[in-house]
Write a protein that holds these residues in place. Structure first.
Motif, PDB file in Angstrom:
ATOM      1  N   HIS A  58     -28.139  62.711 -89.145  1.00 51.93           N
ATOM      2  CA  HIS A  58     -28.770  61.430 -89.458  1.00 51.93           C
ATOM      3  C   HIS A  58     -28.821  61.216 -90.974  1.00 51.93           C
ATOM      4  N   GLY A  59     -28.552  59.995 -91.423  1.00 50.96           N
ATOM      5  CA  GLY A  59     -28.589  59.673 -92.846  1.00 50.96           C
ATOM      6  C   GLY A  59     -29.962  59.855 -93.461  1.00 50.96           C
ATOM      7  N   GLY A  60     -31.017  59.628 -92.688  1.00 51.10           N
ATOM      8  CA  GLY A  60     -32.372  59.834 -93.202  1.00 51.10           C
ATOM      9  C   GLY A  60     -32.662  61.302 -93.470  1.00 51.10           C
ATOM     10  N   PHE A  91     -23.080  57.591 -98.678  1.00 50.26           N
ATOM     11  CA  PHE A  91     -22.591  58.339 -97.523  1.00 50.26           C
ATOM     12  C   PHE A  91     -21.071  58.165 -97.492  1.00 50.26           C
ATOM     13  N   ARG A  92     -20.349  59.217 -97.863  1.00 53.66           N
ATOM     14  CA  ARG A  92     -18.896  59.124 -98.023  1.00 53.66           C
ATOM     15  C   ARG A  92     -18.136  59.467 -96.745  1.00 53.66           C
ATOM     16  N   LYS A  93     -18.590  60.520 -96.059  1.00 52.86           N
ATOM     17  CA  LYS A  93     -17.945  60.980 -94.826  1.00 52.86           C
ATOM     18  C   LYS A  93     -19.029  61.507 -93.896  1.00 52.86           C
ATOM     19  N   PRO A  94     -18.781  61.484 -92.591  1.00 56.63           N
ATOM     20  CA  PRO A  94     -19.782  62.018 -91.656  1.00 56.63           C
ATOM     21  C   PRO A  94     -20.076  63.495 -91.939  1.00 56.63           C
ATOM     22  N   VAL A 129     -17.311  67.275-100.509  1.00 53.69           N
ATOM     23  CA  VAL A 129     -18.491  66.438-100.727  1.00 53.69           C
ATOM     24  C   VAL A 129     -18.496  65.327 -99.677  1.00 53.69           C
ATOM     25  N   ARG A 130     -19.565  65.279 -98.903  1.00 48.72           N
ATOM     26  CA  ARG A 130     -19.701  64.272 -97.851  1.00 48.72           C
ATOM     27  C   ARG A 130     -20.661  63.153 -98.271  1.00 48.72           C
ATOM     28  N   THR A 131     -21.663  63.518 -99.074  1.00 46.23           N
ATOM     29  CA  THR A 131     -22.689  62.572 -99.504  1.00 46.23           C
ATOM     30  C   THR A 131     -23.039  62.888-100.950  1.00 46.23           C
ATOM     31  N   SER A 132     -23.287  61.851-101.736  1.00 48.69           N
ATOM     32  CA  SER A 132     -23.721  62.058-103.120  1.00 48.69           C
ATOM     33  C   SER A 132     -24.858  61.094-103.410  1.00 48.69           C
ATOM     34  N   ALA A 133     -25.617  61.407-104.436  1.00 53.39           N
ATOM     35  CA  ALA A 133     -26.777  60.566-104.743  1.00 53.39           C
ATOM     36  C   ALA A 133     -27.144  60.664-106.212  1.00 53.39           C
TER      37      ALA A 133
END
Length: 160
Positions: A58-60, A91-94, A129-133
């Motif tokens: 989940h993104g959260g 969110f770049r990739k699952p 890297v799947r997600t960055s912030a």
């Protein structure tokens, strides 16, 4: 890398039950952290209880992991309490929710402006890297951290 001692453990009997880092929260993420030079690292194993869609984290939950490592960076490196004022997640990739595919989070300081710290965090799985912030935290003064947040020093564990 050196493991960071969770400074809140002595407050378990007083109600410390953080969803992200309390080791005794039965529904929590139970995150742990290591210092690697200027970066903080967390290796976390997802599971299907944190899915948003079939087989996908989940993104959260991803946002919570990212926010928590940023707060721990402030605690360890600046020895202050802080609050998140901005959280910009890409969110770049699952991200798989499989327990066999651990997640690596890495956090570093991008810049500091007065009482604000701007952090960069990457969430990787399988070396990608799947997600960055990018996050901004307002850092409270030492006096406020101690008085209002009962700040505990973030120290490294003793080497065995």
């Amino acid at each position: 890398m050196k493991k960071i001692r969770n400074p809140w453990i002595p407050l378990l009997d007083e109600g410390y039950n953080c969803f992200a880092c309390a080791p005794t929260n039965p529904f929590g993420l139970k995150m742990e952290f290591w210092e690697d030079g200027d970066e903080l690292v967390s290796i976390w194993r997802p599971n299907p209880n944190y899915e948003g869609w079939l087989g996908t984290l989940h993104g959260g939950i991803q946002s919570t992991l990212i926010d928590e490592i940023g707060g721990w960076w402030i605690g360890r490196k600046l020895q202050l309490s802080a609050m998140t004022t901005n959280l910009n997640v890409k969110f770049r990739k699952p991200v798989s929710s499989s327990e066999t595919e651990p997640i690596e989070l890495r956090c570093r300081l991008k810049e500091q402006k007065r009482a604000f710290a701007i952090m960069e965090v990457t969430l990787s799985q399988g070396g990608e890297v799947r997600t960055s912030a990018e996050l901004t935290y307002y850092c409270f003064s030492k006096e406020v951290s101690d008085r209002d947040f009962r700040f505990q020093p973030f120290e490294l564990e003793e080497e065995a």
